[in-house]
Design an enzyme around this catalytic site. Structure first.
Site, short mmCIF file in Angstrom:
data_model
loop_
_atom_site.label_atom_id
_atom_site.label_comp_id
_atom_site.label_asym_id
_atom_site.label_seq_id
_atom_site.Cartn_x
_atom_site.Cartn_y
_atom_site.Cartn_z
N GLU A 142 4.20 -4.22 -9.65
CA GLU A 142 4.14 -2.76 -9.57
C GLU A 142 4.76 -2.09 -10.81
OE1 GLU A 142 2.26 -1.39 -7.53
OE2 GLU A 142 2.89 0.69 -7.35
N THR B 81 -11.07 9.52 -8.88
CA THR B 81 -9.93 8.62 -9.08
C THR B 81 -9.81 7.61 -7.94
OG1 THR B 81 -7.63 8.49 -9.75
CG2 THR B 81 -8.14 10.05 -7.97
N GLU C 245 -3.57 12.75 -1.54
CA GLU C 245 -4.20 11.55 -0.97
C GLU C 245 -5.36 11.93 -0.06
OE1 GLU C 245 -3.56 8.67 -1.99
OE2 GLU C 245 -1.46 8.54 -2.62
N ASP D 1 -0.82 10.17 -13.78
CA ASP D 1 -2.07 9.46 -14.12
C ASP D 1 -3.37 10.25 -13.96
OD1 ASP D 1 -1.60 9.38 -11.39
OD2 ASP D 1 -1.79 7.23 -11.15
N GLU E 245 -6.55 -0.35 -10.65
CA GLU E 245 -6.60 0.23 -11.99
C GLU E 245 -6.98 -0.76 -13.09
OE1 GLU E 245 -4.39 0.95 -9.74
OE2 GLU E 245 -4.49 3.13 -9.52
C1 DMJ Z 1 -5.68 5.13 -5.47
O1 DMJ Z 1 -5.53 5.85 -4.31
C2 DMJ Z 1 -6.15 6.00 -6.60
O2 DMJ Z 1 -6.68 5.21 -7.60
C3 DMJ Z 1 -5.06 6.87 -7.16
O3 DMJ Z 1 -5.48 7.60 -8.27
C4 DMJ Z 1 -3.86 6.05 -7.54
N1 DMJ Z 1 -3.43 5.23 -6.45
C5 DMJ Z 1 -4.39 4.42 -5.76
C6 DMJ Z 1 -4.66 3.08 -6.37
O4 DMJ Z 1 -3.62 2.48 -6.97
#
Ligand code: DMJ
Length: 684
Positions: free
Chosen positions: A419, A522, A168, A325, A437
């Protein structure tokens, strides 16, 4: 036609915009025989009424799915911008908090004395502000951008006894700082075209900037490095910003997720290439190598949780959602950003397996990595909604459309994407966090198809998000069935959700950042695709000027007229050739490179420039023919060099099909030269 989703999948003729119907019941017309006989006059009235009704229904349907007119789109774009400002200004009142609690209007901090198990994505480092920086540039708010940077330079200090998530912190903080640094430098440079529509005064707002964000990023990056001190090179999932892994608790925590270890390369490589210190890129590459090494050898699948010291899989279910993912996303994007085909090769291998075992019609079902025909989970999660967007990058548009439609159907049923949901589209986990997403995929699909369906979809989402608007931002839902709010607004709502919403309603030439020159991380941060021009010393296979001149290889572009031009760099000679094909000729022995409009999977950076080149030369088609090289490349690699400019979201131009003569009067530009160099550096 209304496609039906069944356990087996969606009707393959599914088009964007077609409604997905999961349980279409046969219509029973009972009691028709009881209708009395009608006389001709009533019948005429009835017929007339039916025609009017049909017309009205058609009109309303048409309005729902009709082409967006310019003003409606601009209004939605502006509404998305206002939504961002509402969230941003609310947050700013709580600065230096990490996040704002949108209902109670309180700042959310991570206390240094907290036992750190609660939420390690926040770290008392003003997360939301860092995550929002590049969106400020996107909407052209340079005043606010520079003020935000000044604040952060003054206040940020990572020397804190706080344990954070490596993943994160990387995607949100490091990515946010790096992206803002690159943008700040671009704003400073009046000749930099990646930032547009700024006047001199706006550009001068950043004249004071002296790479302070890069210094902060480097400091933070170094604080994450202790996490890589493992036997496999796969990093620990958490690290203390001040003390690294000194605590026994951290050192003995062996579990990390695949996405956690596999989604570092974009930011770490950017950091290495901008600072000149290869350590970051090396570590991130090492982690990817280890994950690849520990994949299941016969299925090519990976699990979701791995032991960082032994490389044993702790959770062997394999899917594309939570836990995995962005690992897939980063393989593909590492190839695009860095031009290293190793990652494309790995991505393609995984992609084939995912499509073989996990993708079932429009559904994405977790399976056991070692027994891929066994289903591991009966539900899908909201995170998997990024997958259609990645499929657009891959060029697998048909599959992307189908899966995206399935997610849209879940939203239609429950108003918001829960979710997690089951394969009969029932709520499995009712929480809704305003995740980005689905919008991200909607944006990519719209860029690829230009179908208004995706704008309609975005408009619906925007309306639903507006319903979540509260005093200090937007509040997620504890339960999509009850509509009870959750007093949370994660930083990704500003970094991604509202950004993709804004971009969906923006034409290519309307944003202040030229998206063709960047790739999204991401977390929705923009990293410059010309990064591969900046060499990393540790990347042996990288193209290298000195080596090129040593080998004395020349590059030619041949044309009808037989003209040739010199490039600004002496080792390249550009000439032209007949037969409608543009050929970049390395030299007699090196063979030739040609482009077809069906070609796929060249790095975006190269592809974009080649498209530009083919526009410039306006030829019918070109063919990449790597097999003509003296040391011909394996056919697999040759196949992988294909890309389809029609579907590439950053390449909205089609390759021109006219065969006019080539005008080579103008000197070849730097970008084209870069493309040639990139091609030159491809493995053979
Ligand atoms: C974000 O921090 C990023 O997109 C990550 O890849 C997945 N989780 C969150 C959004 O859902």
């Amino acid at each position: 036609m209304i496609p039906r989703i069944t356990q087996l999948g969606v009707d393959p003729s599914h088009e964007p915009g077609a409604r997905v119907d999961v349980a279409v019941r046969p219509l029973r017309l009972r009691g028709l025989h009881r209708i009395p006989k009608l006389d001709a006059r009533i019948l005429r009235y009835l017929l007339f009424a039916v025609i009017i009704a049909c017309f009205l229904i058609h009109q309303s349907h048409f309005q729902r799915t009709s082409a967006f007119n310019h003003s409606e789109r601009i209004l939605l774009q502006s509404e998305a911008r206002q939504m961002f400002y509402h969230a941003y200004h609310s947050y700013i009142n709580t600065y230096p908090a990490d996040e704002i609690l949108p209902i109670s209007c309180q700042g959310r901090f991570r206390r240094a004395d907290e036992s750190s198990d609660i939420d390690d994505s926040i770290g008392n480092f003003s997360l939301t502000l860092v995550d929002s920086l590049d969106m400020l540039v996107m909407i052209g708010d340079i005043d606010e951008f520079q003020m935000a940077i000044k604040k952060l330079i003054q206040d940020l200090n990572f020397d804190m006894d706080i344990t954070v998530s490596v993943f994160e912190t990387n995607i949100r903080m490091l990515g946010g700082l790096l992206s803002a640094h690159v943008l700040a430098k671009s704003i400073q440079n009046p000749h930099d075209e990646s930032i547009r529509y700024l006047n001199e005064t706006e550009r001068s707002r950043l004249s004071w900037y002296n790479s302070e964000l890069l210094d902060l990023a480097e400091d933070l990056g170094r604080r994450l490095l202790p996490a890589f001190d493992t036997k496999t090179g796969i990093p620990h999932s958490r690290v203390n910003l001040k003390y690294g892994l000194k605590s026994n608790k951290l050192r003995s925590a062996h579990e990390t997720c695949t996405a956690c270890a596999g989604s570092l390369i974009l930011e770490f490589a950017t950091l290495s290439r901008l600072t000149g210190d290869e350590i970051f890129e090396e570590k991130a590459r090492g982690a990817l190598d280890a994950l690849w090494k520990h994949r299941h050898r016969s299925t090519d699948l990976v699990g979701t949780v791995i032991n960082v010291d032994t490389g044993d899989w702790i959770r062997r279910e394999s899917g594309v959602g939570a836990g995995s993912d962005s690992y897939y996303e980063y393989l593909m994007k590492a190839y695009i950003l860095l031009g290293d085909p190793t990652y494309l090769h790995r991505f393609n291998r995984h992609y084939s397996s995912v499509m073989r075992y996990i993708s079932r019609g429009p559904f994405l079902i977790d399976v056991h990595m070692h027994r891929p025909n066994r289903i591991a989970k009966g539900f899908m999660d909201a995170l998997s909604a990024f997958w259609p967007g990645l499929q657009v990058l891959k060029g697998d548009l048909r599959a992307a459309i189908s899966t995206h439609a399935m997610f849209n159907e879940v939203i239609r049923r429950h108003s918001y994407l829960p979710e997690a949901f089951t394969t009969d589209l029932q709520v499995y986990w009712a929480n809704h966090q305003m995740r980005p997403e689905f919008l991200e995929s909607t944006f990519f699909l719209h860029r690829a198809t230009r179908e208004d369906y995706y704008l309609d979809t975005g408009k619906e989402i925007l309306r639903k998000l507006q319903d979540l608007k509260v005093g200090c931002g937007f509040a997620g839902l504890k339960d999509v069935r009850t509509g009870v709010h959750d007093d949370r607004m994660s930083s990704f709502v500003l970094a991604e959700t509202l950004k993709y919403l804004y971009l969906l309603f923006s034409e290519d030439d309307e944003t202040h950042i030229d998206l063709e020159k960047f790739i999204f991380s991401t977390e929705g941060h923009l990293l410059p695709i010309d990064l591969s021009l900046t060499k990393s010393k540790s990347i042996k296979q990288e193209y290298n000027d000195a080596e090129l001149s040593k080998r004395n290889k020349s590059v030619f572009v041949e044309s009808d007229s037989g003209n040739s031009i010199d490039t600004s760099e002496k080792q390249f000679e550009i000439s032209t050739k007949s037969e409608g094909n543009t050929v970049i000729k390395m030299n007699e022995k090196m063979g030739r490179i040609t482009l077809t409009k069906e070609s796929r999977y060249i790095p975006a950076s190269v592809a974009k420039l080649l498209v530009k080149m083919s526009d410039k030369f306006a030829q019918e088609s070109t063919v990449i023919d790597l097999n003509n090289y003296e040391n011909s490349c394996p056919s697999l690699e040759a196949q992988e060099m294909r890309f389809d400019s029609r579907y590439h979201p950053f390449l909205n131009k089609r390759i021109k099909t006219s065969t006019t003569s080539m005008g080579l009067a103008e000197p070849i530009d730097k970008e084209l030269l870069f493309a040639i160099k990139m091609i030159y550096s491809m493995p053979r």
